[in-house]
Motif scaffolding. Structure first.
Motif, short mmCIF file in Angstrom:
data_model
loop_
_atom_site.label_atom_id
_atom_site.label_comp_id
_atom_site.label_asym_id
_atom_site.label_seq_id
_atom_site.Cartn_x
_atom_site.Cartn_y
_atom_site.Cartn_z
N ILE A 154 0.86 -1.19 -0.09
CA ILE A 154 0.03 -0.03 0.09
C ILE A 154 0.94 1.37 0.11
N ILE A 155 1.81 1.39 0.83
CA ILE A 155 2.68 2.40 0.85
C ILE A 155 3.47 2.83 -0.46
N TYR A 156 4.14 1.67 -0.87
CA TYR A 156 4.86 1.79 -2.22
C TYR A 156 3.56 2.05 -3.48
N SER A 157 2.56 1.47 -3.63
CA SER A 157 1.87 1.76 -4.79
C SER A 157 1.01 3.22 -4.33
N SER A 158 1.23 3.77 -3.41
CA SER A 158 0.69 5.13 -3.12
C SER A 158 1.63 6.32 -3.81
N GLY A 159 2.59 5.92 -3.28
CA GLY A 159 3.92 6.70 -3.78
C GLY A 159 3.63 7.92 -2.82
N ILE A 160 3.43 7.97 -1.55
CA ILE A 160 3.30 9.12 -0.74
C ILE A 160 4.58 9.12 0.32
N ALA A 161 5.45 8.63 -0.13
CA ALA A 161 6.62 9.05 0.83
C ALA A 161 7.37 10.20 0.76
N VAL A 162 7.40 10.47 -0.25
CA VAL A 162 8.14 12.07 -0.51
C VAL A 162 7.11 13.21 0.15
N ASP A 163 5.84 13.17 0.04
CA ASP A 163 4.95 14.05 0.76
C ASP A 163 4.91 13.83 2.12
N ALA A 164 5.29 12.63 2.90
CA ALA A 164 5.42 12.45 4.04
C ALA A 164 6.75 13.32 4.72
N LEU A 165 7.82 13.08 3.87
CA LEU A 165 8.94 13.60 4.15
C LEU A 165 8.77 15.18 4.40
N PHE A 166 8.16 15.49 3.29
CA PHE A 166 8.10 17.17 3.15
C PHE A 166 7.25 17.60 4.41
N LYS A 167 5.93 16.86 4.49
CA LYS A 167 5.28 17.41 5.46
C LYS A 167 5.85 17.27 6.88
N GLN A 168 6.59 16.36 7.17
CA GLN A 168 7.35 16.36 8.60
C GLN A 168 8.23 17.49 8.57
N ALA A 169 9.05 17.81 7.45
CA ALA A 169 10.22 18.85 7.47
C ALA A 169 9.67 20.16 7.28
N GLY A 170 8.45 20.38 7.04
CA GLY A 170 7.94 21.73 6.69
C GLY A 170 8.35 22.21 5.41
N ILE A 171 8.42 21.45 4.23
CA ILE A 171 8.98 21.75 3.14
C ILE A 171 7.89 22.09 2.10
#
Length: 874
Positions: free
Chosen positions: A449-466
């Protein structure tokens, strides 16, 4: 994955003066090199290390021991500069939780921070291995070594003994220690990059008389942009290049060279880099392609290039890059082959792609934004966006950091840096080609589910305030806003227009993107009725009608800005339906915006006419971002609002739990190397060690199924276990049914036994962790049970997560409303997420965790089933 990689021990670090040093675990084959290192130490340094000058035999015996470590109770690392060892550090356990630590640095590198860095690296490895305390015995005269401990950032206790000083420190890296090492990293990054941005002299190796070639264009740009220091062309086939005396080799240049730019065929790059090292060059830009981007052969060539850089302490940008620009009038450095240089501005921009770099520079000029600096990173063999973040953090000429990313070399450090820097300056990023590549490596539903959704970058940016832009156009549009307008204080926006339809469309876009379009206060509406034509609408959007005069724009903007219920304004002017001159309206909008900005409220301008284009409206003192389409303005505002909300959040520490880490380590160690997936009962026990509630269960033989079932309850789950894994599950059954089902299963399968578990009612959720090849561990939660794959209602963050981030994960789910409706214990679910995050942080041996279902009910939440996959060790 090798253990040395696992603990992050193998790494290139930068000393305070910008010199790059390679740190890695000691190996058996290091015996001769390490022996040579110890023999090279001065008598004083040897005496400090061994308390008396050791004989040759003692050193040889010591080094034999030093290269024989088990990476657990004994651990050693070496610091390498060029091709020689310049530092050695080790610890050896003296009890279950305590180890003695010792380190030594070659005489010529003492005082440069090598020992402090080695101490930090060694402490992290020790803490991972269960060592909680470091003890060091120091010669009283070795005040420099005592200072290394005291300056390390770790809380240190010093006890004076007879002829010795005993130093004690914890190995856990606290927030204070991290801040200390971050300060060191920052100083090192600044010093390293100043060699690139402010060189006193440059050599362009491969400079050509042909201005259309890469080397020729780069040399021409340096001259034409006005580089106000010394630049030397290097070309073995020409005595002069573009009117400047040329040299056949960098070694023939009579002066010192700070920065060398290499533009020669790839088969000559290593030879030229070696010459630069011998010349004493400390900064290298390799424009040439033909390295890691072309395959295995190129990757090996890039590794050799990096070895040469390490050998001579050179820092490297590239290879396969476009160069760098520094628009500072004190240097005027354009070391690129770009056709058009950027104008001076306030954006520090780094790009992995040269083509995107060119496009952004051209468009930035078109928008009138300008750059403070530009770096084309190329293959990022050494200098990365992380280093540039550190450099631009306190750069007075940079107000906005802009990045184009295609991958992340060290995403954890990137996140840590961005979290800190985003509080000071906005970071705006466009990321592509970073969809997680690990789908084939995972075995759980969570991972898929994680990989098919491709949301890892969004998660990183959201946590880092980017702030993440989704396109190049959006990149400039957001940049225009954050450079020229104050950040909104909230989500409430007022739309002011002379065309009702455009106001309605803009309102729809704003609300769809999570912004609020509230009615104006009754006082504001009353004032507007007196200002505007009788047919005007004054609620929100404010439709001034086609009759609106330029003065009406001025008065309406000022009036709305004074409304306490409004945080930002979108002003629309449709030229086709107005009798007013556009220049008059723009002048009034600018004047009124100055007033709104003083009240802390940003203004955006949508201008629709035959000559409309995105950009800025400016009078030289103030600038307003201008957009052509309502959807773009709404997207920009929503993303800037999210960043403003993130920036206002207080700094948050990671939660600390009382856990039985030692027992968990023992259970994991029992499986490591023997099984990829832990036995189900071991999995449950590891979770319980970390305070994670597992629904009551017992592991039993067939003969005890009925007896235990009666003891646990009337509604049960029965799980058949074969080879340590669950092979059959039956839910919501009675004790009588459990016996019959167990007997049927036993006839068909060879089972190890059965798990009898209490049935728990509530909302079925899941919590999982997977290790992404780019980002490391990702923790996920979402709706569980039969809805898990149907709805894919998931929320993802990088570990470790803070308490507020865990709450955001749950609150961002569509199923959050279901949890509230069922009055489920959300706090308990959040705590479970945090405890699983803590577990994965403590044990890098864990590759994957899936807890599904996790039943959340009014009294708490319980894990009903779980799997843990361990790293393969061979």
């Amino acid at each position: 994955m090798k253990r040395e990689k696992l603990y992050g021990v193998e790494q290139v670090v930068t000393l305070k003066d910008g010199t790059a040093v390679y740190i890695r675990p000691v190996r058996k084959e290091d015996f001769n090199s390490l022996l040579k290192f110890y023999f090279s130490l001065s008598p004083e340094t040897l005496t400090f290390r061994f308390f008396s000058k050791p004989s040759k035999y003692i050193i040889e015996e010591y080094v034999k021991n030093a290269v024989n470590i088990d990476y657990k109770k004994s651990f050693g690392i070496v610091a390498i500069y060029g091709d020689k060892i310049i530092g050695h550090a080790e610890y050896r356990a003296t009890s279950e939780n305590v180890a003695e630590v010792a380190f030594v640095v070659s005489d010529e590198y003492q005082g440069k921070g090598v020992a402090t860095i080695m101490l930090g690296v060694l402490a992290e490895a020790a803490e991972r291995n269960g060592i909680k305390i470091f003890e060091g015995i120091v010669n009283p005269e070795n005040y420099r070594m005592i200072k290394v401990f005291e300056d390390s950032g770790f809380p240190v206790k010093i006890k004076i003994g007879c002829g010795e000083i005993r130093v004690t420190m914890p190995t856990a890296i606290t927030e204070d220690v991290l801040e200390y090492f971050e300060r060191r990293e920052k100083i090192a990054a600044i010093n390293a990059l100043r060699r690139f941005f402010y060189p006193r002299s440059i050599a362009v190796i491969g400079a050509s008389r042909d201005r259309e070639s890469v080397g020729g264009k780069t040399f021409y740009n340096l001259l034409n942009f006005g580089f106000n220091r010394v630049v030397y062309p290097v070309n073995k086939n020409a005595k002069h290049v573009q009117g400047v005396k040329s040299y056949p080799s960098v070694l023939d240049i009579p002066d010192e060279i700070d920065l060398a730019i290499i533009s020669v065929p790839y088969n000559y790059v290593l030879e030229v880099a070696e010459e630069c090292g011998k010349k004493g060059v400390k900064a290298l830009i390799v424009l040439t392609s033909g390295f890691a981007e072309v395959g295995e052969e190129g990757r090996k060539r890039q590794e050799e290039l990096l070895k040469i850089c390490r050998k001579y302490g050179m820092r490297l940008i590239g290879p396969n890059c476009m160069g760098i620009v520094n628009t500072d009038p004190n240097i005027r450095l354009n070391a690129t082959f770009a056709p058009n240089p950027p104008i001076d501005g306030r954006i520090g921009f780094a790009s992995r792609s040269g083509a995107v770099g060119l496009a952004v520079m051209d468009r930035a000029n078109l928008y009138g934004l300008g750059l403070s600096a530009f770096v084309s990173l190329g293959n990022r063999a050494d200098i990365s966006s992380n280093d540039l973040l550190e450099y631009w953090e306190d750069d007075d000429r940079t107000d906005l950091i802009m990045l184009y990313l295609e991958s992340f070399g060290n995403p954890r450090r990137f996140t840590r840096l961005a979290r800190r820097i985003s509080k000071k300056k906005p970071i705006l990023a466009l990321a592509s080609g970073v969809t997680p590549a690990g789908a084939k490596a995972v075995s759980s539903h969570t991972g898929e589910i994680i990989y098919s959704s491709g949301i890892a970058v969004d998660a990183l940016f959201k946590q880092a305030g980017i702030i993440r832009a989704s396109s190049l156009d959006e990149l400039y549009s957001i940049a225009s806003f954050v450079l020229h307008q104050p950040l909104p204080r909230g989500r409430r926006v007022c739309i002011i227009t002379n065309g009702g339809g455009l106001g309605a469309i803009t309102s729809d876009w704003c609300q769809d993107l999570g912004l609020e379009v509230p009615d104006l206060s009754s006082e504001t509406q009353e004032i507007l009725r007196k200002i505007l034509p009788p047919i005007a609408s004054v609620r929100n959007p404010v439709d001034m009608t086609a009759e609106a005069k330029a003065e009406d724009y001025y008065a309406t903007i000022k009036t709305v800005a004074e409304d306490d219920g409004i945080d930002s304004l979108i002003v629309i002017f449709v030229q086709a339906i107005s009798s007013q001159k556009a220049e008059d309206v723009k002048e009034k909008v600018l004047s009124a915006t100055k007033y709104a900005n003083k009240l802390g409220k940003p203004v955006m301008f949508i201008y629709l006419s035959s000559d409309s284009k995105d950009g800025v409206l400016s009078d030289g003192e103030l600038s307003i971002p201008v957009y052509v389409f309502p959807n773009i303005s709404a997207k920009v505002l929503s993303k800037v609002v999210e960043y403003a909300e993130w920036k206002r959040k207080p700094k948050e520490s990671l939660p600390v739990f009382d856990v039985d880490r030692d027992r968990a380590a023992a259970i994991i160690a029992k499986s490591l190397g023997r099984r990829e997936w832990m036995k189900v009962d071991d999995t449950f026990e590891v979770l319980k060690c970390y305070g994670i509630s597992v629904a009551e269960y017992r592991f039993v033989t067939l003969e005890d199924v009925y007896k235990v079932s009666k003891e646990i309850g009337n509604r049960l789950i029965l799980k058949a276990v074969a080879s340590g894994s669950v092979c059959d599950v039956r839910a919501n059954i009675s004790p009588e049914e459990s016996v019959k089902i167990a007997e049927e299963i036993a006839k068909r399968h060879k089972v190890d036994g059965f798990i009898v578990q209490k049935m728990v009612d509530g909302v079925e959720m899941f919590i999982g962790v997977t290790e992404d090849p780019n980002f490391g561990p990702l923790i996920t939660c979402g709706i569980g049970g039969v809805f898990m794959e149907i709805f894919k209602d998931t929320s993802v963050r990088l570990t470790p997560v803070t308490k507020s981030e865990a709450y955001e994960m749950v609150q961002n789910l569509k199923s959050y409303k279901l949890l509230l409706r069922e009055k489920a214990d959300v706090d308990s679910l959040v705590e479970t997420i945090l405890r699983i995050s803590s577990l994965i942080e403590d044990f890098p041996e864990i590759v994957e965790i899936e807890c599904s279902p996790v039943v959340v009910h009014k009294e708490g939440c319980d894990v009903l089933d779980a799997k843990i996959r361990l790293r393969k060790t061979c």
